[in-house]
Design an enzyme around this catalytic site. Structure first.
Site, mmCIF file in Angstrom:
data_model
loop_
_atom_site.group_PDB
_atom_site.id
_atom_site.type_symbol
_atom_site.label_atom_id
_atom_site.label_comp_id
_atom_site.label_asym_id
_atom_site.label_seq_id
_atom_site.Cartn_x
_atom_site.Cartn_y
_atom_site.Cartn_z
ATOM 1 N N CYS A 218 -10.187 -5.078 -0.214
ATOM 2 C CA CYS A 218 -11.190 -3.962 -0.241
ATOM 3 C C CYS A 218 -12.050 -3.602 -1.255
ATOM 4 O O CYS A 218 -11.754 -4.246 -2.017
ATOM 5 C CB CYS A 218 -10.983 -2.171 -0.087
ATOM 6 S SG CYS A 218 -10.175 -1.980 -1.222
ATOM 7 N N CYS B 183 -10.889 -2.864 -4.741
ATOM 8 C CA CYS B 183 -9.601 -3.947 -5.210
ATOM 9 C C CYS B 183 -10.379 -5.394 -5.535
ATOM 10 O O CYS B 183 -10.062 -5.344 -6.855
ATOM 11 C CB CYS B 183 -8.454 -4.463 -3.867
ATOM 12 S SG CYS B 183 -7.446 -2.349 -3.532
ATOM 13 N N GLU C 295 -3.072 -4.710 -3.205
ATOM 14 C CA GLU C 295 -3.534 -5.643 -4.330
ATOM 15 C C GLU C 295 -3.734 -4.450 -5.898
ATOM 16 O O GLU C 295 -2.784 -5.213 -7.049
ATOM 17 C CB GLU C 295 -4.879 -5.969 -3.994
ATOM 18 C CG GLU C 295 -5.109 -6.487 -2.974
ATOM 19 C CD GLU C 295 -5.324 -6.122 -1.490
ATOM 20 O OE1 GLU C 295 -4.738 -4.377 -1.071
ATOM 21 O OE2 GLU C 295 -6.173 -5.861 -0.955
ATOM 22 N N ASN D 154 0.667 -1.159 0.088
ATOM 23 C CA ASN D 154 0.255 -0.293 -0.283
ATOM 24 C C ASN D 154 0.784 1.035 0.156
ATOM 25 O O ASN D 154 1.942 1.561 0.670
ATOM 26 C CB ASN D 154 -1.285 -0.182 1.023
ATOM 27 C CG ASN D 154 -0.300 -0.256 2.683
ATOM 28 O OD1 ASN D 154 0.637 -1.296 2.746
ATOM 29 N ND2 ASN D 154 -0.878 0.541 3.763
ATOM 30 N N ILE D 155 0.198 2.434 -0.685
ATOM 31 C CA ILE D 155 0.943 3.677 -1.086
ATOM 32 C C ILE D 155 -0.033 4.487 -0.450
ATOM 33 O O ILE D 155 -0.658 5.233 -1.116
ATOM 34 C CB ILE D 155 2.123 3.742 -2.545
ATOM 35 C CG1 ILE D 155 2.310 1.904 -2.662
ATOM 36 C CG2 ILE D 155 2.424 4.492 -2.511
ATOM 37 C CD1 ILE D 155 3.043 2.571 -4.418
ATOM 38 N N GLU D 156 0.256 5.483 0.349
ATOM 39 C CA GLU D 156 -0.802 6.067 1.091
ATOM 40 C C GLU D 156 -0.473 7.034 0.344
ATOM 41 O O GLU D 156 1.028 7.976 0.416
ATOM 42 C CB GLU D 156 -0.876 6.211 2.440
ATOM 43 C CG GLU D 156 -1.224 4.873 3.163
ATOM 44 C CD GLU D 156 -2.100 4.806 4.467
ATOM 45 O OE1 GLU D 156 -0.627 5.527 4.956
ATOM 46 O OE2 GLU D 156 -2.018 3.507 4.817
ATOM 47 N N CYS E 26 -3.844 0.835 -2.833
ATOM 48 C CA CYS E 26 -3.489 -0.250 -2.069
ATOM 49 C C CYS E 26 -2.641 -1.484 -2.520
ATOM 50 O O CYS E 26 -2.278 -0.684 -3.423
ATOM 51 C CB CYS E 26 -5.229 -1.016 -1.678
ATOM 52 S SG CYS E 26 -7.103 -0.324 -0.324
HETATM 53 N N1 THU Z 1 -5.846 -1.109 2.364
HETATM 54 C C1 THU Z 1 -4.262 -2.519 1.794
HETATM 55 O O1 THU Z 1 -3.422 -1.977 0.761
HETATM 56 N N2 THU Z 1 -5.462 -3.729 0.948
HETATM 57 C C2 THU Z 1 -6.270 -3.597 2.024
HETATM 58 O O2 THU Z 1 -7.036 -5.019 1.181
HETATM 59 C C3 THU Z 1 -7.383 -3.016 3.291
HETATM 60 C C4 THU Z 1 -6.222 -1.678 3.050
HETATM 61 C C5 THU Z 1 -4.842 0.225 3.208
HETATM 62 C C6 THU Z 1 -4.890 0.813 2.214
HETATM 63 C C7 THU Z 1 -4.727 1.929 3.395
HETATM 64 O O3 THU Z 1 -3.372 2.228 3.621
HETATM 65 C C8 THU Z 1 -4.099 1.093 4.575
HETATM 66 O O4 THU Z 1 -4.477 -0.297 5.067
HETATM 67 C C9 THU Z 1 -5.609 1.379 5.661
HETATM 68 O O5 THU Z 1 -6.926 1.549 4.932
#
Ligand code: THU
Length: 136
Positions: free
Chosen positions: A86, A89, A55, A42-44, A53
């Protein structure tokens, strides 16, 4: 199907997660039908909705490298029991993956994981066929 290698790679990919806001790291490893593995994390973003996310990172990496046919994806997250993808995804996976045969592996570790099909995770999907002129 032996998911060991895929799980190892998803756990390793989690180390690259950029998650300064949620502090929740996620790793993914996507297996193509041609046998290649693409990882993702994940890259916020400070503008939260720009976050990507793990995935989707893996899928976009693979598609941008010419791959469009996928076998399975492993997802693993920090301190989460069987982290499931999520909704966004799930929809992105649905663009390329078969609902009945594509496996989504929710992995806590190499010994502890659950396998689901995409169809189980995304019932009643919006599909390409829905774009065709219909009865309305
Ligand atoms: N996130 C994912 O990378 N994949 C998921 O299936 C659920 C959520 C990440 C997004 C965000 O950076 C962090 O988890 C919190 O939501």
């Amino acid at each position: 199907m032996e998911y060991r290698e895929l799980i190892i790679q998803a756990v390793a990919a989690k180390e690259s997660a950029y998650a300064p806001y949620s502090k929740f790291r996620v790793g993914a490893a996507l297996l193509t039908k041609s046998g290649r593995i693409f990882t993702g994390c994940n890259i916020e973003n400070v503008s939260f909705s720009a976050t990507n996310c793990a995935e989707r990172t893996a899928v976009f990496k693979a598609v941008s490298e010419g791959e469009r046919e996928f076998e399975a994806i492993v997802i693993t997250g920090d301190n989460y029991d069987y982290l499931a993808p999520c909704g966004i995804c799930r929809q992105v996976l649905a663009e390329f993956c078969d609902f009945d045969t594509f496996s989504v592996i929710l992995a806590n570790d190499q010994e502890d994981y659950r396998v689901m099909t995409l169809g189980e995770l995304l019932p009643g999907p919006f599909r390409k066929e829905n774009l065709k002129p219909g009865r309305f």
